[in-house]
Design an enzyme around this catalytic site. Structure first.
Site, mmCIF file in Angstrom:
data_model
loop_
_atom_site.group_PDB
_atom_site.id
_atom_site.type_symbol
_atom_site.label_atom_id
_atom_site.label_comp_id
_atom_site.label_asym_id
_atom_site.label_seq_id
_atom_site.Cartn_x
_atom_site.Cartn_y
_atom_site.Cartn_z
ATOM 1 N N LYS A 132 96.640 127.805 -66.732
ATOM 2 C CA LYS A 132 96.818 129.243 -66.478
ATOM 3 C C LYS A 132 96.258 130.055 -67.652
ATOM 4 C CE LYS A 132 100.704 129.276 -63.262
ATOM 5 N NZ LYS A 132 102.051 129.791 -62.961
ATOM 6 N N GLU A 192 109.417 130.382 -53.439
ATOM 7 C CA GLU A 192 108.737 129.238 -54.031
ATOM 8 C C GLU A 192 108.191 128.450 -52.837
ATOM 9 O OE1 GLU A 192 108.369 128.293 -57.317
ATOM 10 O OE2 GLU A 192 109.439 130.050 -58.066
ATOM 11 N N ASP A 208 104.317 132.303 -57.054
ATOM 12 C CA ASP A 208 105.677 132.061 -56.555
ATOM 13 C C ASP A 208 106.735 132.780 -57.405
ATOM 14 O OD1 ASP A 208 105.485 129.473 -54.508
ATOM 15 O OD2 ASP A 208 103.901 129.533 -56.017
ATOM 16 N N ASN A 233 106.257 127.909 -67.168
ATOM 17 C CA ASN A 233 104.842 127.515 -67.141
ATOM 18 C C ASN A 233 103.892 128.709 -67.166
ATOM 19 O OD1 ASN A 233 105.572 128.197 -64.495
ATOM 20 N ND2 ASN A 233 103.906 127.001 -63.634
ATOM 21 N N SER A 251 98.287 130.027 -59.854
ATOM 22 C CA SER A 251 99.530 129.418 -59.383
ATOM 23 C C SER A 251 99.582 127.921 -59.642
ATOM 24 C CB SER A 251 99.660 129.682 -57.879
ATOM 25 O OG SER A 251 100.803 129.027 -57.376
ATOM 26 N N GLY A 252 100.742 127.469 -60.047
ATOM 27 C CA GLY A 252 101.026 126.035 -60.097
ATOM 28 C C GLY A 252 101.350 125.527 -58.691
ATOM 29 N N ASP A 269 107.162 134.567 -64.035
ATOM 30 C CA ASP A 269 108.624 134.426 -64.061
ATOM 31 C C ASP A 269 109.095 133.099 -64.625
ATOM 32 O OD1 ASP A 269 107.705 133.089 -61.553
ATOM 33 O OD2 ASP A 269 109.839 132.623 -61.448
ATOM 34 N N ARG A 302 107.269 116.386 -57.091
ATOM 35 C CA ARG A 302 107.585 117.159 -55.890
ATOM 36 C C ARG A 302 106.542 116.969 -54.794
ATOM 37 N NH1 ARG A 302 108.209 122.966 -58.205
ATOM 38 N NH2 ARG A 302 106.943 122.072 -59.865
ATOM 39 N N ASP A 338 101.146 135.254 -61.787
ATOM 40 C CA ASP A 338 101.670 134.068 -61.130
ATOM 41 C C ASP A 338 101.937 134.412 -59.651
ATOM 42 O OD1 ASP A 338 103.180 131.583 -60.822
ATOM 43 O OD2 ASP A 338 104.970 132.846 -60.908
#
Ligand SMILES: [Mg+2]
EC number: 3.1.3.3
Length: 274
Positions: free
Chosen positions: A207, A82, A75, A233, A162-163, A230, A118, A73
């Site tokens: 992912k 983030e 962030d 997700n 990454s999301g 972390d 967001r 991942d």
């Protein structure tokens, strides 16, 4: 016999006595190993608390010498921020956005919905500000460079998923010489964000799918993959890998990961490869 990994290059007397009582301590590169009798979650928790060290059990069937891919991942895992929260900071809406990020990472909100919400708040943002976030705010977590350099020497591929956004993953791929990346594409018109992402959202399932696609491409099994993350997700992806690392992660993530790091930096992941 289960193998305990003690992620520390040195031990003080109290730590040595405590851990030597479990089995014979074997010094390795920057860490110690102990072949021990079956150890339960409660005992492991106690050892971690008492020694104040990162201690993990190697998952059954996992063989560090066969690892060919690390998927991580971005962030709060590879990097210390983030990105979306820092973008929001430049717009003076950080509290609103980071409250949603936090809830999503704890698993209280569905990731796709929370990202849509967001990104909508970023509508109208000048894309030049993304570069400022990259230049002024983005820092790697401790040990990242050591980890990446060592993986290269061992011919182990590094995939960043990454999301967050390709704006950042693309730049990190270039800068660090990463092998693969996947993330969300922010839609923009005339240098301003539209408040949406292009195509389907890279969330938990995407992912995990990326991990499986890379296994097919590299002709390896998921058991030859280490996955690090972390947030909630990351769990589907982590669950698919031979070994998963919860990196300074939320308690809900640590509870489901096969290993956790809470003291050491990312270079401690190398201890699993010996
Ligand atoms: Mg994260």
């Amino acid at each position: 016999m289960p193998t305990l990994i003690i992620h520390s290059p040195t031990l003080n007397d109290a730590q040595h006595t405590l851990l030597n009582s479990i089995g014979e301590l074997q010094p390795k590169n920057n860490h110690f190993r102990v072949e021990c009798a079956q150890i339960d979650a409660e005992k492991l928790f106690e050892l971690r608390q008492e020694s104040e060290l990162d201690i993990n059990l190697l998952p059954e069937g996992f063989n560090g010498s066969e690892v060919k891919l690390l998927i991580s991942d971005m962030d709060s895992t590879l990097i210390a921020i983030e990105c979306i929260d820092e973008i929001a900071d430049f717009m003076n809406i950080k509290p609103e956005v980071s409250a949603i990020t936090e809830a999503a990472m704890r698993g209280e909100l569905d990731f796709e919905g929370s990202l849509t919400q967001r990104v909508a708040l970023l509508k109208g943002l000048d894309t030049g500000l993304l570069q400022r976030v990259y230049d002024e705010r983005l820092v790697l977590n401790p040990g990242a460079n050591t980890l990446i350099e060592s993986l290269k020497k061992q011919s182990i591929k590094f995939a960043l998923v990454s999301g967050g956004f390709t704006f950042f993953t693309d730049r990190l791929k270039q800068k660090l010489g990463l092998d693969y990346t996947r993330a969300n594409v922010l839609a923009e018109t005339d240098g301003k964000l539209n408040g949406s992402v292009i195509g389907s959202i890279v969330g938990a399932q995407a992912k995990a799918d990326f991990l499986n696609e890379l296994c097919a491409e590299l002709n390896i099994t998921p058991n030859q993959v280490i996955a690090a993350g972390d947030g909630a997700n990351d769990l589907l992806m982590m669950n698919a890998a031979g070994l998963s690392v919860a990196y300074h992660a939320k308690p809900a993530v640590q509870a489901k990961a096969s290993t956790s790091l809470n003291h050491r930096g990312l270079d401690a992941i190398l201890d699993f490869l010996d």
